[in-house]
Design a protein around this motif. Structure first.
Motif, mmCIF file in Angstrom:
data_model
loop_
_atom_site.group_PDB
_atom_site.id
_atom_site.type_symbol
_atom_site.label_atom_id
_atom_site.label_comp_id
_atom_site.label_asym_id
_atom_site.label_seq_id
_atom_site.Cartn_x
_atom_site.Cartn_y
_atom_site.Cartn_z
ATOM 1 N N ILE A 254 0.839 -1.209 0.000
ATOM 2 C CA ILE A 254 0.000 0.000 0.000
ATOM 3 C C ILE A 254 0.870 1.255 0.000
ATOM 4 O O ILE A 254 0.630 2.194 -0.767
ATOM 5 C CB ILE A 254 -0.948 -0.006 1.216
ATOM 6 N N ILE A 255 1.897 1.263 0.842
ATOM 7 C CA ILE A 255 2.790 2.430 0.900
ATOM 8 C C ILE A 255 3.492 2.640 -0.438
ATOM 9 O O ILE A 255 3.595 3.770 -0.942
ATOM 10 C CB ILE A 255 3.828 2.257 2.033
ATOM 11 N N GLY A 256 3.982 1.546 -1.025
ATOM 12 C CA GLY A 256 4.656 1.646 -2.317
ATOM 13 C C GLY A 256 3.755 2.223 -3.391
ATOM 14 O O GLY A 256 4.169 3.081 -4.183
ATOM 15 N N SER A 257 2.513 1.764 -3.421
ATOM 16 C CA SER A 257 1.560 2.267 -4.415
ATOM 17 C C SER A 257 1.260 3.747 -4.208
ATOM 18 O O SER A 257 1.192 4.517 -5.165
ATOM 19 C CB SER A 257 0.256 1.461 -4.341
ATOM 20 N N VAL B 51 -1.904 6.809 -13.828
ATOM 21 C CA VAL B 51 -1.259 6.793 -12.511
ATOM 22 C C VAL B 51 -2.296 6.593 -11.413
ATOM 23 O O VAL B 51 -2.099 5.800 -10.483
ATOM 24 C CB VAL B 51 -0.459 8.095 -12.276
ATOM 25 N N GLY B 52 -3.420 7.293 -11.519
ATOM 26 C CA GLY B 52 -4.475 7.146 -10.526
ATOM 27 C C GLY B 52 -5.010 5.722 -10.459
ATOM 28 O O GLY B 52 -5.244 5.182 -9.365
ATOM 29 N N ILE B 53 -5.182 5.094 -11.628
ATOM 30 C CA ILE B 53 -5.667 3.709 -11.681
ATOM 31 C C ILE B 53 -4.654 2.764 -11.045
ATOM 32 O O ILE B 53 -5.019 1.856 -10.284
ATOM 33 C CB ILE B 53 -5.954 3.297 -13.137
ATOM 34 N N MET B 54 -3.358 2.972 -11.340
ATOM 35 C CA MET B 54 -2.329 2.096 -10.781
ATOM 36 C C MET B 54 -2.218 2.255 -9.266
ATOM 37 O O MET B 54 -1.974 1.279 -8.553
ATOM 38 C CB MET B 54 -0.984 2.374 -11.444
ATOM 39 N N LEU C 284 3.414 -4.913 -14.355
ATOM 40 C CA LEU C 284 2.527 -4.040 -15.128
ATOM 41 C C LEU C 284 3.009 -2.601 -15.083
ATOM 42 O O LEU C 284 3.039 -1.911 -16.111
ATOM 43 C CB LEU C 284 1.102 -4.138 -14.577
ATOM 44 N N MET C 285 3.424 -2.139 -13.905
ATOM 45 C CA MET C 285 3.920 -0.777 -13.779
ATOM 46 C C MET C 285 5.212 -0.589 -14.569
ATOM 47 O O MET C 285 5.434 0.473 -15.170
ATOM 48 C CB MET C 285 4.148 -0.449 -12.293
#
Length: 207
Positions: free
Chosen positions: A9-12, A85-88, A115-116
């Motif tokens: 979560i933090i990474g995202s 970016v928002g979707i990822m 994917l990123m």
């Protein structure tokens, strides 16, 4: 898996830095410009490092036939990239939450990273194509028409990464703070993968 989910979560969420900090920076220095001219490239548009940098760069480009720095409405990327970016970010947070509650495998963390990575490579490829077009598609009626030694028109393509000498200008092109936040966030998702993998192994061994 709880720790792995939190790391994911933090990474995202680190990708949200792209909405505040520049993804890339290009600086142009020359003897007549003691303070170099610069462009900060964001996912939502391009801004000058100093107040009048874009205006001054456009003035220089006019003489050699280069187009003006594109505005938000001129490039589809400035509309699409923020959405991607928002979707990822949302996808990464959802995967992290599901991992936290043990609803999916740690392998999904690596899937998000892959994917990123693909999207990042595609973005850099698109950015380089824009630089090529920007630096080579020149106005034939330009005031100055400079040629290479073999008679071909000179290219003014800025480097994708690194330093390049262009006429009397020193051009530097390097990642901005936003790019480093992407890198840090993606590395955290890899860490989440290995933490999750280790947690599953410990659980199996303890069973």
């Amino acid at each position: 898996m709880k720790k792995a989910g939190i790391i994911m979560i933090i990474g995202s969420l680190l990708l949200l830095g792209l909405f505040k900090f520049p993804l890339w920076n290009i600086m142009l220095g020359a003897p007549q410009y003691p303070d170099p001219l610069g462009m900060d490239i964001y996912i939502q548009g391009i801004e000058g490092v100093q107040e009048f940098d874009i205006q001054n760069i456009d003035g220089l480009n006019h003489y050699i036939g280069m187009r003006t720095i594109p505005k938000v409405e001129d490039m589809w990327e400035f509309r699409v990239f923020p959405a991607v970016v928002g979707i990822m970010v949302a996808l990464g947070v959802i995967i992290g939450l599901l991992g936290f509650f043990g609803k999916l495998s740690y392998k999904w963390f690596l899937g998000w990273f892959v994917l990123m990575s693909v999207l990042g490579i595609m973005g850099m490829y698109d950015f380089n194509l824009w630089l090529i077009d920007y630096g080579t598609n020149l106005d034939p009626k330009a005031i100055m028409k400079l040629e290479n030694l073999d008679g071909t028109p000179m290219s003014y393509k800025p480097p994708l990464l690194g330093y390049q000498k262009m006429l009397n200008f020193d051009v530097d092109s390097w990642p901005g703070a936003g790019a480093y936040m992407i890198f840090a966030g993606m590395m955290l998702t890899v860490v989440a993968f290995f933490v999750g993998k280790s947690a599953i192994k410990k659980h199996i061994n303890a069973a």
